[in-house]
Scaffold this motif. Sequence first.
Motif, PDB file in Angstrom:
ATOM      1  N   THR A 213     -10.954   9.857   0.320  1.00  0.00           N
ATOM      2  CA  THR A 213     -10.111   8.769  -0.175  1.00  0.00           C
ATOM      3  C   THR A 213      -8.803   8.649   0.609  1.00  0.00           C
ATOM      4  OG1 THR A 213      -9.244  10.326  -1.831  1.00  0.00           O
ATOM      5  CG2 THR A 213     -11.014   8.839  -2.529  1.00  0.00           C
ATOM      6  N   TYR A 214      -8.406   9.724   1.311  1.00  0.00           N
ATOM      7  CA  TYR A 214      -7.171   9.710   2.106  1.00  0.00           C
ATOM      8  C   TYR A 214      -7.452   9.397   3.574  1.00  0.00           C
ATOM      9  CZ  TYR A 214      -4.892  11.923  -1.905  1.00  0.00           C
ATOM     10  OH  TYR A 214      -4.396  12.188  -3.154  1.00  0.00           O
ATOM     11  N   LEU A 215      -8.716   9.327   3.951  1.00  0.00           N
ATOM     12  CA  LEU A 215      -9.090   9.126   5.355  1.00  0.00           C
ATOM     13  C   LEU A 215      -8.785   7.692   5.796  1.00  0.00           C
ATOM     14  CD1 LEU A 215     -10.542  10.454   7.817  1.00  0.00           C
ATOM     15  CD2 LEU A 215     -12.657   9.440   6.947  1.00  0.00           C
ATOM     16  N   ILE A 216      -8.092   7.557   6.928  1.00  0.00           N
ATOM     17  CA  ILE A 216      -7.762   6.216   7.433  1.00  0.00           C
ATOM     18  C   ILE A 216      -8.276   5.979   8.855  1.00  0.00           C
ATOM     19  CG2 ILE A 216      -5.731   5.917   5.979  1.00  0.00           C
ATOM     20  CD1 ILE A 216      -4.003   6.739   8.370  1.00  0.00           C
ATOM     21  N   GLY A 217      -8.844   6.999   9.491  1.00  0.00           N
ATOM     22  CA  GLY A 217      -9.359   6.804  10.836  1.00  0.00           C
ATOM     23  C   GLY A 217      -9.818   8.112  11.449  1.00  0.00           C
ATOM     24  N   TYR A 225      -5.583  11.258   8.219  1.00  0.00           N
ATOM     25  CA  TYR A 225      -5.428  11.015   6.789  1.00  0.00           C
ATOM     26  C   TYR A 225      -4.023  10.487   6.501  1.00  0.00           C
ATOM     27  CZ  TYR A 225      -9.516  14.082   6.584  1.00  0.00           C
ATOM     28  OH  TYR A 225     -10.756  14.642   6.772  1.00  0.00           O
ATOM     29  N   LYS A 226      -3.916   9.682   5.460  1.00  0.00           N
ATOM     30  CA  LYS A 226      -2.628   9.180   4.981  1.00  0.00           C
ATOM     31  C   LYS A 226      -2.255   9.955   3.736  1.00  0.00           C
ATOM     32  CE  LYS A 226      -0.547   5.086   2.843  1.00  0.00           C
ATOM     33  NZ  LYS A 226      -0.789   3.690   2.383  1.00  0.00           N
ATOM     34  N   ASN A 251      13.046  14.898   2.016  1.00  0.00           N
ATOM     35  CA  ASN A 251      12.635  13.673   1.348  1.00  0.00           C
ATOM     36  C   ASN A 251      11.121  13.511   1.398  1.00  0.00           C
ATOM     37  OD1 ASN A 251      15.350  12.781   0.851  1.00  0.00           O
ATOM     38  ND2 ASN A 251      15.481  12.246   3.031  1.00  0.00           N
ATOM     39  N   ARG A 252      10.576  12.954   0.351  1.00  0.00           N
ATOM     40  CA  ARG A 252       9.140  12.665   0.289  1.00  0.00           C
ATOM     41  C   ARG A 252       8.852  11.437   1.141  1.00  0.00           C
ATOM     42  NH1 ARG A 252       5.326  16.308  -1.231  1.00  0.00           N
ATOM     43  NH2 ARG A 252       3.472  15.317  -2.129  1.00  0.00           N
ATOM     44  N   LYS A 253       7.883  11.548   2.048  1.00  0.00           N
ATOM     45  CA  LYS A 253       7.613  10.444   2.963  1.00  0.00           C
ATOM     46  C   LYS A 253       6.123  10.351   3.262  1.00  0.00           C
ATOM     47  CE  LYS A 253       9.226   8.553   7.381  1.00  0.00           C
ATOM     48  NZ  LYS A 253      10.110   8.773   8.557  1.00  0.00           N
ATOM     49  N   THR A 254       5.647   9.128   3.443  1.00  0.00           N
ATOM     50  CA  THR A 254       4.254   8.919   3.827  1.00  0.00           C
ATOM     51  C   THR A 254       4.085   9.220   5.313  1.00  0.00           C
ATOM     52  OG1 THR A 254       3.991   7.198   2.148  1.00  0.00           O
ATOM     53  CG2 THR A 254       2.350   7.274   3.919  1.00  0.00           C
ATOM     54  N   VAL A 255       3.060  10.002   5.656  1.00  0.00           N
ATOM     55  CA  VAL A 255       2.824  10.411   7.040  1.00  0.00           C
ATOM     56  C   VAL A 255       1.349  10.251   7.385  1.00  0.00           C
ATOM     57  CG1 VAL A 255       4.722  12.076   7.047  1.00  0.00           C
ATOM     58  CG2 VAL A 255       2.422  12.821   6.367  1.00  0.00           C
ATOM     59  N   ALA A 256       1.069  10.328   8.674  1.00  0.00           N
ATOM     60  CA  ALA A 256      -0.317  10.366   9.150  1.00  0.00           C
ATOM     61  C   ALA A 256      -0.625  11.804   9.546  1.00  0.00           C
ATOM     62  CB  ALA A 256      -0.496   9.436  10.343  1.00  0.00           C
ATOM     63  N   ILE A 257      -1.723  12.331   9.040  1.00  0.00           N
ATOM     64  CA  ILE A 257      -2.102  13.727   9.256  1.00  0.00           C
ATOM     65  C   ILE A 257      -3.397  13.770  10.063  1.00  0.00           C
ATOM     66  CG2 ILE A 257      -2.765  15.892   8.140  1.00  0.00           C
ATOM     67  CD1 ILE A 257      -1.114  15.003   5.708  1.00  0.00           C
ATOM     68  N   SER A 308       3.139   1.740   8.741  1.00  0.00           N
ATOM     69  CA  SER A 308       2.737   1.191   7.438  1.00  0.00           C
ATOM     70  C   SER A 308       2.004  -0.145   7.518  1.00  0.00           C
ATOM     71  CB  SER A 308       3.972   1.033   6.545  1.00  0.00           C
ATOM     72  OG  SER A 308       4.937   0.208   7.183  1.00  0.00           O
ATOM     73  N   ASN A 309       2.145  -0.853   8.637  1.00  0.00           N
ATOM     74  CA  ASN A 309       1.527  -2.176   8.731  1.00  0.00           C
ATOM     75  C   ASN A 309       0.262  -2.204   9.585  1.00  0.00           C
ATOM     76  OD1 ASN A 309       3.336  -3.744   7.084  1.00  0.00           O
ATOM     77  ND2 ASN A 309       4.885  -3.400   8.666  1.00  0.00           N
ATOM     78  N   GLY A 310      -0.321  -1.040   9.808  1.00  0.00           N
ATOM     79  CA  GLY A 310      -1.598  -0.994  10.499  1.00  0.00           C
ATOM     80  C   GLY A 310      -1.501  -1.221  11.994  1.00  0.00           C
ATOM     81  N   SER A 311      -2.629  -1.535  12.590  1.00  0.00           N
ATOM     82  CA  SER A 311      -2.712  -1.705  14.042  1.00  0.00           C
ATOM     83  C   SER A 311      -2.948  -3.162  14.412  1.00  0.00           C
ATOM     84  CB  SER A 311      -3.845  -0.855  14.608  1.00  0.00           C
ATOM     85  OG  SER A 311      -5.104  -1.372  14.209  1.00  0.00           O
TER      86      SER A 311
END
Length: 367
Positions: A213-217, A225-226, A251-257, A308-311
């Motif tokens: 569910t966290y996989l984005i690519g 993963y996001k 700080n809590r932040k959204t990242v790409a893993i 955050s706005n994709g590719s």
Amino acid sequence: MIILSESSSLAGDNHHKLYDVYVSFQGGNTSHSFVDHLYKALKGANLNTISDDQEIQRGLHLKRELKISIERSRACIIVLSENYASSSFCLDELVLIMTFSYIVIPVFYHVKPKDVRFQINSFGDAMIKHEQKMEAETNVKKRSELANKIEKWKEALRQVADLKGHDANDGPETELIKEILDHIRGRLRGPLRNLIEFGLADIKSATENFAETYLIGSGGYGKVYKAELNLIDRNILLGLDGKNLEKIHMNRKTVAIKHILNDEKGQGKQGFYLEIEMLRRCEHPNIVSLLGYCNEYSEMILIYEFASNGSLDDYLGCIKKVTYLNWNKRLEICLDVANGLDYLHTNITDKERIIHRDIKSANILFD
């Protein structure tokens, strides 16, 4: 902004680092004892190691494979023994190492640094013999080439003698090998400086153990993963130089893993360090930032800022989104990509520039 993909590289086709350590030595009094034990210890420490008598055809002249192996090694250990300078092969090899290697660690095996630096004792005797051979050469062109080569040898010997190394003259060899292992591991971790080291438990918790569910690519050797992690501002991190981090609010932040998958050939491991070597040097608004890493229990994970706005690929593949790309926006994208590439090609401060070899819509991200 643009990202550096698996197809990016340091300038030139031969600069992908395939080995952790290259070991240079002269056979005879070291090849079947100290170097054997050193080589086994390096391999035992999970360091991808190659030596000048392994996988390389030795001969009177340096083979192309040898040059490539040195260029593709992250570090070189040079075992300077009494008969090292007697070998023109070893001296040619030394010149290559001092030219192409970022990390060079000399081991003075029953010789003193001053013997190497000033070419005295066994090193002086060896250089006299090389000079006598040069003087005896009747071909003017060959004599000139040999004289030039001898000068390069002497300069390389002076350079390597001035480096921080290890002395094998005192103490047990087992302790010496341990010191070398600690030294090489510390130097190889150098590129990880000023990056946050994330705990594997935190990453697994953030992604629910890398749930789909966290996989984005996915990339050539890993899945992306996001998720959200606690982060420290990178400018603050650089100022602290890795110290007193516990006093800084995160700080809590959204990242790409990116979870890198290792394989039998070690390509995942090579890619892990290659991305660190490239991205740690990049600070530009049009280049995606590497925020940190995790290297626990053989896991290799890289943490990037999240776009955050994709590719661009997402927009080109969607009729509704592509209408957003008016001509002004398209021109802006082209200029941002050009600025990022110009920075990579001309403004990197280290020895070698970076060549991005996979410019495509999927690697152009919108923040």
